[in-house]
Design a protein around this motif. Structure first.
Motif, PDB file in Angstrom:
ATOM      1  N   ASN A  99       0.856  -1.179   0.000  1.00 15.98           N
ATOM      2  CA  ASN A  99       0.000   0.000   0.000  1.00 15.98           C
ATOM      3  C   ASN A  99       0.895   1.231   0.000  1.00 15.98           C
ATOM      4  N   ILE A 100       0.775   2.084  -1.025  1.00 15.10           N
ATOM      5  CA  ILE A 100       1.640   3.246  -1.196  1.00 15.10           C
ATOM      6  C   ILE A 100       0.776   4.498  -1.197  1.00 15.10           C
ATOM      7  N   GLY A 101       1.051   5.405  -0.269  1.00 15.47           N
ATOM      8  CA  GLY A 101       0.216   6.584  -0.113  1.00 15.47           C
ATOM      9  C   GLY A 101       0.453   7.668  -1.141  1.00 15.47           C
ATOM     10  N   GLY A 102       1.579   7.622  -1.856  1.00 17.44           N
ATOM     11  CA  GLY A 102       1.898   8.618  -2.872  1.00 17.44           C
ATOM     12  C   GLY A 102       2.083   7.977  -4.231  1.00 17.44           C
ATOM     13  N   ASP A 103       3.211   8.301  -4.892  1.00 14.82           N
ATOM     14  CA  ASP A 103       3.532   7.758  -6.203  1.00 14.82           C
ATOM     15  C   ASP A 103       4.498   6.590  -6.079  1.00 14.82           C
ATOM     16  N   CYS A 104       4.530   5.750  -7.124  1.00 12.62           N
ATOM     17  CA  CYS A 104       5.479   4.646  -7.208  1.00 12.62           C
ATOM     18  C   CYS A 104       6.181   4.719  -8.551  1.00 12.62           C
ATOM     19  N   ASN A 105       7.514   4.786  -8.529  1.00 14.89           N
ATOM     20  CA  ASN A 105       8.327   4.779  -9.740  1.00 14.89           C
ATOM     21  C   ASN A 105       9.300   3.614  -9.670  1.00 14.89           C
ATOM     22  N   ALA A 106       9.277   2.754 -10.709  1.00 18.92           N
ATOM     23  CA  ALA A 106      10.098   1.548 -10.704  1.00 18.92           C
ATOM     24  C   ALA A 106      10.487   1.170 -12.130  1.00 18.92           C
ATOM     25  N   GLU A 107      11.608   0.460 -12.238  1.00 19.69           N
ATOM     26  CA  GLU A 107      11.941  -0.144 -13.523  1.00 19.69           C
ATOM     27  C   GLU A 107      11.114  -1.413 -13.720  1.00 19.69           C
ATOM     28  N   MET A 108      11.020  -2.227 -12.679  1.00 25.00           N
ATOM     29  CA  MET A 108      10.202  -3.443 -12.684  1.00 25.00           C
ATOM     30  C   MET A 108       9.333  -3.443 -11.440  1.00 25.00           C
ATOM     31  N   PHE A 109       8.020  -3.642 -11.629  1.00 28.02           N
ATOM     32  CA  PHE A 109       7.093  -3.694 -10.507  1.00 28.02           C
ATOM     33  C   PHE A 109       6.228  -4.928 -10.679  1.00 28.02           C
ATOM     34  N   ARG A 110       6.382  -5.873  -9.763  1.00 29.22           N
ATOM     35  CA  ARG A 110       5.653  -7.131  -9.845  1.00 29.22           C
ATOM     36  C   ARG A 110       4.859  -7.341  -8.569  1.00 29.22           C
ATOM     37  N   VAL A 111       3.604  -7.716  -8.727  1.00 27.67           N
ATOM     38  CA  VAL A 111       2.735  -7.999  -7.584  1.00 27.67           C
ATOM     39  C   VAL A 111       2.072  -9.354  -7.791  1.00 27.67           C
ATOM     40  N   ASP A 112       2.185 -10.215  -6.813  1.00 25.92           N
ATOM     41  CA  ASP A 112       1.384 -11.431  -6.718  1.00 25.92           C
ATOM     42  C   ASP A 112       0.571 -11.291  -5.446  1.00 25.92           C
ATOM     43  N   GLY A 113      -0.618 -10.743  -5.572  1.00 22.39           N
ATOM     44  CA  GLY A 113      -1.448 -10.453  -4.412  1.00 22.39           C
ATOM     45  C   GLY A 113      -2.335  -9.263  -4.687  1.00 22.39           C
ATOM     46  N   MET A 114      -2.175  -8.192  -3.896  1.00 22.24           N
ATOM     47  CA  MET A 114      -2.977  -6.983  -4.051  1.00 22.24           C
ATOM     48  C   MET A 114      -2.110  -5.766  -3.811  1.00 22.24           C
ATOM     49  N   PHE A 115      -2.565  -4.608  -4.318  1.00 18.34           N
ATOM     50  CA  PHE A 115      -1.821  -3.387  -4.090  1.00 18.34           C
ATOM     51  C   PHE A 115      -2.749  -2.187  -4.149  1.00 18.34           C
ATOM     52  N   ALA A 116      -2.284  -1.087  -3.584  1.00 18.19           N
ATOM     53  CA  ALA A 116      -2.956   0.205  -3.719  1.00 18.19           C
ATOM     54  C   ALA A 116      -1.889   1.278  -3.857  1.00 18.19           C
ATOM     55  N   VAL A 117      -2.007   2.098  -4.887  1.00 18.17           N
ATOM     56  CA  VAL A 117      -1.141   3.252  -5.090  1.00 18.17           C
ATOM     57  C   VAL A 117      -2.056   4.462  -5.223  1.00 18.17           C
ATOM     58  N   GLU A 118      -1.983   5.362  -4.264  1.00 14.40           N
ATOM     59  CA  GLU A 118      -2.913   6.484  -4.257  1.00 14.40           C
ATOM     60  C   GLU A 118      -2.616   7.499  -5.355  1.00 14.40           C
ATOM     61  N   GLY A 119      -1.389   7.538  -5.843  1.00 17.69           N
ATOM     62  CA  GLY A 119      -1.007   8.474  -6.890  1.00 17.69           C
ATOM     63  C   GLY A 119      -0.752   7.764  -8.206  1.00 17.69           C
ATOM     64  N   LEU A 120       0.415   8.043  -8.805  1.00 17.68           N
ATOM     65  CA  LEU A 120       0.810   7.491 -10.094  1.00 17.68           C
ATOM     66  C   LEU A 120       1.689   6.263  -9.904  1.00 17.68           C
ATOM     67  N   LEU A 121       1.357   5.188 -10.604  1.00 19.41           N
ATOM     68  CA  LEU A 121       2.199   3.999 -10.671  1.00 19.41           C
ATOM     69  C   LEU A 121       2.868   3.985 -12.030  1.00 19.41           C
ATOM     70  N   ASN A 122       4.191   4.148 -12.053  1.00 19.83           N
ATOM     71  CA  ASN A 122       4.919   4.237 -13.304  1.00 19.83           C
ATOM     72  C   ASN A 122       6.088   3.258 -13.274  1.00 19.83           C
ATOM     73  N   ALA A 123       6.203   2.419 -14.316  1.00 16.89           N
ATOM     74  CA  ALA A 123       7.275   1.429 -14.350  1.00 16.89           C
ATOM     75  C   ALA A 123       7.598   1.067 -15.790  1.00 16.89           C
ATOM     76  N   GLY A 124       8.843   0.645 -16.002  1.00 11.94           N
ATOM     77  CA  GLY A 124       9.200   0.145 -17.315  1.00 11.94           C
ATOM     78  C   GLY A 124       8.378  -1.089 -17.652  1.00 11.94           C
ATOM     79  N   GLU A 125       8.291  -2.008 -16.701  1.00 13.04           N
ATOM     80  CA  GLU A 125       7.470  -3.213 -16.872  1.00 13.04           C
ATOM     81  C   GLU A 125       6.658  -3.460 -15.618  1.00 13.04           C
ATOM     82  N   LEU A 126       5.356  -3.689 -15.797  1.00 14.24           N
ATOM     83  CA  LEU A 126       4.462  -4.032 -14.693  1.00 14.24           C
ATOM     84  C   LEU A 126       3.876  -5.402 -14.942  1.00 14.24           C
ATOM     85  N   ARG A 127       4.036  -6.293 -13.982  1.00 14.14           N
ATOM     86  CA  ARG A 127       3.419  -7.617 -14.028  1.00 14.14           C
ATOM     87  C   ARG A 127       2.572  -7.765 -12.775  1.00 14.14           C
ATOM     88  N   LEU A 128       1.273  -7.671 -12.953  1.00 13.44           N
ATOM     89  CA  LEU A 128       0.346  -7.653 -11.826  1.00 13.44           C
ATOM     90  C   LEU A 128      -0.526  -8.899 -11.877  1.00 13.44           C
TER      91      LEU A 128
END
Length: 226
Positions: A99-128
């Protein structure tokens, strides 16, 4: 010890002041009271940092909270993590809930489960790979893949993200990427070069440059080539 900087270990229940360390290890229930800078941060159990955190490696087995920004090269979470402000990371892997209260910036962002990003989620590759309701205000990336997985074993995490029990997989205002594949997603706008919508999607508008595919179980208000 590296370059004369000491290590910090909390075993059982305890707390320490913030500062600069080489390795920080919490086994049990520990708190860091202030900003933290270290090479390695590992939590087995419950760990809380009451300040901004900078680390090369951040590994959690259990629960953790960061009362500020988190900046790291690699983040790996098995359990739950709450970051009050922003996450900046090269590679993030979460097995459980983040759970991220602001923005998330990543080259690789992988989630196996659940997530919350209150702002901008930005990544080179997202695997959700979503096991339950998740959300972000805006999502951007080069390659975005969202799949609905079984929620077996993760039901207890549901209320951590969605206190009112919304049952759709991913909710976002805008999703934009080069190559986009979505399942079980609600969004106002999806935009990309190549867009493919799998089952259980509800999208108000799709804008694509090269190709667009739609599953028969996906609902789209309007789509257009740009």
């Amino acid at each position: 010890m590296e370059n004369g900087i000491s290590d910090l270990k909390i075993n059982g229940h305890g707390s320490s002041a913030g500062g600069k360390y080489n390795s920080v290890t919490i086994n049990g229930n520990g708190s860091i009271n202030g900003d933290l800078e270290c090479v390695y941060l590992r939590v087995n159990g419950q760990g809380n940092v009451k300040g901004n955190t900078k680390a090369e490696s951040f590994k959690i087995n259990g629960n953790s909270s960061i009362k500020g920004d988190l900046s790291a090269e690699k983040v790996k979470v098995k359990g739950m993590t709450h970051i009050e402000w922003n996450l900046s990371v090269e590679e993030a892997e979460t097995y459980g809930n983040i759970n991220i209260g602001g923005d998330c910036n990543a080259e690789m962002f992988r989630v196996d489960g659940m997530f919350a990003v209150e702002g901008l989620l930005n990544a080179g590759e997202l695997r959700l790979n979503l096991h339950g309701p998740s959300r972000a205000r805006e999502i951007g990336g080069e390659k975005i893949t969202v799949k609905r997985m079984s929620r077996f074993g993760l039901r207890g995490l549901k209320n951590f993200i969605w206190p009112h029990g919304h049952d759709k997989g991913l909710n976002a205002d805008v999703i934009e990427g080069d190559d986009v594949y979505l399942e079980n997603t609600c969004a106002k706008v999806v935009r990309g070069n190549n867009v493919e919508l799998g089952p259980e999607c509800e999208i108000e508008l799709v804008e694509y440059n090269e190709s667009f595919k739609q599953d028969e179980k996906a609902e789209v208000g309007d789509y257009r080539q740009i």
